[in-house]
Design an enzyme around this catalytic site. Structure first.
Site, PDB file in Angstrom:
ATOM      1  N   ILE A 146       0.833  -1.200   0.000  1.00 42.11           N
ATOM      2  CA  ILE A 146       0.000   0.000   0.000  1.00 42.11           C
ATOM      3  C   ILE A 146       0.868   1.251   0.000  1.00 42.11           C
ATOM      4  O   ILE A 146       0.624   2.201  -0.755  1.00 42.11           O
ATOM      5  CB  ILE A 146      -0.955  -0.014   1.214  1.00 42.11           C
ATOM      6  CG1 ILE A 146      -1.929  -1.182   1.090  1.00 42.11           C
ATOM      7  CG2 ILE A 146      -1.711   1.311   1.323  1.00 42.11           C
ATOM      8  CD1 ILE A 146      -2.758  -1.443   2.336  1.00 42.11           C
ATOM      9  N   ASP A 165      10.887   2.103   7.254  1.00 44.18           N
ATOM     10  CA  ASP A 165      10.332   0.758   7.337  1.00 44.18           C
ATOM     11  C   ASP A 165      11.439  -0.186   7.794  1.00 44.18           C
ATOM     12  O   ASP A 165      12.367  -0.486   7.035  1.00 44.18           O
ATOM     13  CB  ASP A 165       9.786   0.307   5.985  1.00 44.18           C
ATOM     14  CG  ASP A 165       8.978  -0.973   6.076  1.00 44.18           C
ATOM     15  OD1 ASP A 165       9.335  -1.838   6.904  1.00 44.18           O
ATOM     16  OD2 ASP A 165       8.006  -1.122   5.324  1.00 44.18           O
ATOM     17  N   ALA A 223      -4.152   2.616   8.370  1.00 42.69           N
ATOM     18  CA  ALA A 223      -3.569   1.346   8.795  1.00 42.69           C
ATOM     19  C   ALA A 223      -4.356   0.749   9.947  1.00 42.69           C
ATOM     20  O   ALA A 223      -5.285  -0.019   9.746  1.00 42.69           O
ATOM     21  CB  ALA A 223      -2.098   1.546   9.162  1.00 42.69           C
ATOM     22  N   ASP A 248      -8.967   6.781   8.691  1.00 45.21           N
ATOM     23  CA  ASP A 248      -9.949   5.764   8.333  1.00 45.21           C
ATOM     24  C   ASP A 248     -10.091   4.742   9.456  1.00 45.21           C
ATOM     25  O   ASP A 248     -11.038   3.959   9.463  1.00 45.21           O
ATOM     26  CB  ASP A 248      -9.542   5.050   7.048  1.00 45.21           C
ATOM     27  CG  ASP A 248     -10.577   4.029   6.601  1.00 45.21           C
ATOM     28  OD1 ASP A 248     -11.752   4.429   6.448  1.00 45.21           O
ATOM     29  OD2 ASP A 248     -10.232   2.850   6.429  1.00 45.21           O
ATOM     30  N   GLU A 253     -13.384   1.449  17.381  1.00 48.64           N
ATOM     31  CA  GLU A 253     -14.167   1.659  16.161  1.00 48.64           C
ATOM     32  C   GLU A 253     -15.582   1.144  16.382  1.00 48.64           C
ATOM     33  O   GLU A 253     -15.746  -0.016  16.760  1.00 48.64           O
ATOM     34  CB  GLU A 253     -13.533   0.923  14.974  1.00 48.64           C
ATOM     35  CG  GLU A 253     -12.207   1.508  14.553  1.00 48.64           C
ATOM     36  CD  GLU A 253     -11.545   0.750  13.418  1.00 48.64           C
ATOM     37  OE1 GLU A 253     -12.011  -0.382  13.090  1.00 48.64           O
ATOM     38  OE2 GLU A 253     -10.573   1.262  12.850  1.00 48.64           O
ATOM     39  N   HIS A 272     -13.480   3.071   8.703  1.00 45.19           N
ATOM     40  CA  HIS A 272     -12.716   1.876   8.323  1.00 45.19           C
ATOM     41  C   HIS A 272     -13.264   1.269   7.034  1.00 45.19           C
ATOM     42  O   HIS A 272     -13.591   0.079   6.967  1.00 45.19           O
ATOM     43  CB  HIS A 272     -12.733   0.832   9.447  1.00 45.19           C
ATOM     44  CG  HIS A 272     -11.569  -0.122   9.385  1.00 45.19           C
ATOM     45  ND1 HIS A 272     -11.037  -0.730  10.482  1.00 45.19           N
ATOM     46  CD2 HIS A 272     -10.836  -0.576   8.329  1.00 45.19           C
ATOM     47  CE1 HIS A 272     -10.034  -1.519  10.148  1.00 45.19           C
ATOM     48  NE2 HIS A 272      -9.884  -1.431   8.829  1.00 45.19           N
TER      49      HIS A 272
END
Length: 305
Positions: A146, A165, A223, A248, A253, A272
């Site tokens: 992504i 990363d 993420a 998102d 949630e 999400h």
């Protein structure tokens, strides 16, 4: 002739679902009652799979996630129960990357604020404050499938892209430089999160890390919600150290009604749904089905454990 397997699906079954597996499998679902005695379950994020839950279904041989993340599955418990866990690393890539780029553009261009002005019959502000992305630096925390796709879109907008990363030693894109996380925080105009949720990454965005960022930074998260200490983010939004955030994913949630992040005009929250394009959702389902059937047939699959 290949065996016709029975697969449990942990959401209501659609006609399209049944058509996809016709001749290969029979679908049952979506309650736990129907899972009893089944060898395979195709799952979302509705349940946390721990030792107690695995013990309820001793016949289970494989669970296949509809998506890339498997943080709702205790892998040690799965191993102990003799259950193979699969995921779909490529399933959400396109849809999630597109959503991340959309959020990046919307928050840096102050879309909700300007939309509210238009709805109230107010013209544009006398002094503009939105960010011009050409020449600005995007910091990607995570440069997997992504992240790479987001990077390419950002490069097309003229942005400088850097990434941190720990899982890679060389950038897969020539124009994206790998840097340390401290440098990324200090130099990025926009930070987009693409890291998994682990004990090491929990609240990696916190009061201290935010303080190390440039004033006026924008944050994007497609993420996992636990990557961000939301109390620290609210404080940084209110002090204007963070110019805006687009999320998102949250923790929990959904956020409770009235949560401060839902009331700030420079914060965008979506529920999400980054992977929720029509094509993307079908891809999630089909990859998960294919993985489950491959395991049952003894063929290669995308196996986590």
């Amino acid at each position: 002739m290949p065996a016709i397997h029975t697969l449990h699906l942990d959401r209501p079954i659609l006609e399209l679902d049944a058509a996809y597996v016709q001749g290969r499998a029979h679908l049952v679902g979506h309650t736990d009652t129907e899972l009893v005695g089944q060898a395979a379950s195709v799952i979302g994020i509705g349940h946390h799979w721990n030792a107690e839950r695995f013990a309820k279904f001793p016949d289970l041989r494989v669970i296949s996630r509809m998506g890339i993340g498997y943080d709702n599955v205790d892998l040690d418990a799965a191993r102990a129960a003799g259950v193979v866990v699969c995921n779909g690393p490529d399933s959400p890539t396109v849809s999630t990357a597109e959503h991340a780029v959309m959020l990046l553009l919307a928050v840096t261009k102050e879309l909700p604020i300007q939309q509210a002005r238009a709805a109230e019959g107010i013209g544009g502000p006398a002094v503009a404050s939105s960010l011009e992305l050409d020449g600005a630096t995007l910091g990607l925390v995570g440069l997997g499938r992504i992240g790479v796709r987001v990077a390419r879109a950002a490069l097309g907008l003229g942005m400088r892209v850097i990434a941190s990363d720990p899982g890679i030693e060389q950038s897969p894109i020539d124009d994206v430089e790998l840097v340390g996380l401290d440098e990324l925080f200090a130099t990025s105009h926009v930070i987009s999160l693409h890291a998994p949720s682990t004990p090491a990454t929990r609240h990696m965005i916190n009061a201290d890390s935010i303080a190390s960022m440039r004033r006026g930074v924008y944050l994007v998260n497609c993420a996992r919600g636990p990557l961000i200490d939301q109390d620290a983010l609210v404080a940084a939004i209110d002090s204007a150290h963070v110019a805006g955030a687009a999320l998102d994913v949250t923790d929990p949630e959904p956020l409770p009604i009235g949560h401060p992040l839902l009331t700030r005009p420079n914060v965008i929250i979506t529920p999400h749904i980054a992977s929720s394009t029509a094509v993307g959702r079908r891809r999630l389902f089909e990859h998960a089905i294919d993985n489950a059937l491959a395991v049952l047939d003894g063929r290669p699959a995308s196996v986590v454990t």
